[in-house]
Structures are given as C-alpha cells and as structure tokens.
Scaffold this motif. Sequence first.
Motif: not given
Length: 178
Positions: A51-77
Amino acid sequence: MGEQFRLAGLPDAERLRALIFAAYSPIRELELHWPAANASLEQIQGNIVQNECYVLEADGTIVATITLSKGDDVKHITDLPFIKWFAVDPADQGKGYGGRLLDWVETRIIRDKLGASAVTLGTAEKHPWLLSMYERRGYESIYSFDPGNGDGVGHLLRKVVNPYEQSMIKSKRRGSTG
C-alpha cells in the motif's frame, strides 16, 4: 527539525509496529476485530510494501501514520480511494499530528496526486468517539453494515476533497454540459 510528511519504508516497520500497537490499545479493549490492532511485524512490512503507508515525523520521530489502500479489499464497496490503519502515538495525541497528517493525505495525495473527488474510510459505532470525530472532519456515512463478527454496525464514510470535480461528475451523470 520540524515536521515531515513522507512515505514509510521497510526500515520504519519496527517503529510503526510499536506506534500502531500502542495507538490501537482501545480497539483491542473494545474487542473490535481490526487487522491493525494486532498486526505483526510481517503484516506491517506487508502494509508498507503493498500500500501507500504515510507517516508524519516530528523532530525525526514518527508520531503518526495512515495508509492509502492499494488492494482490492474494498473494491466491492467503493471505487474511491480508501484510507486505513490511521494511528497517532498515544504519547503525542492531542498535539494535532493526526489531523495534520489526515489533512495532508486528503489534499496532497487524494485530491492533488490521484485527482480523486472524494476519499473513504471505515469505522464502527462501537468505538465511543471515532465516528463523531470523522463526522466533525466532514466525513459522512454512505453505507452501514454489520460484519457479523461482533464489531456491531460499521460505517463506510466518505469525504469530498474536490467539490469542483464532484460537481462535474454529477453534471455528467445528469447529461449536463457544464
């Protein structure tokens, strides 16, 4: 150093595993069956690669993450982009990191890079505050369902990120020229 938004790489997997595990503690306590809640290091690595897993770093440390799905897991919806595995390190919650990362993905990735008119995500009514949080951020429920696994009623939510594109799609469906 400030803040930096970026795609995660495999070297980030261990940090993401710790962050997601800590952030999803309430999900486990509610006994929701969300894959991220108990994700192994291998599943985190798979998420980064597939997938496309994005992160937000603050002062060099990952503090948050979110993923944009590239799979077919929700294509039926939905055929709209679908975001999942959204987490903020509990030590950094309340500092706005999650909101800034979500805003960045909605605008820079979903709207600007993909050119999509809207984005979707899923949540459960059983969670005491997620549904209302997303609604305050402009998401609306477009589909309700019960997965039959004890999670109760779930919602597919949508947020329009490009109102102009959305209105053009509606105009074309009506047969209008503009």
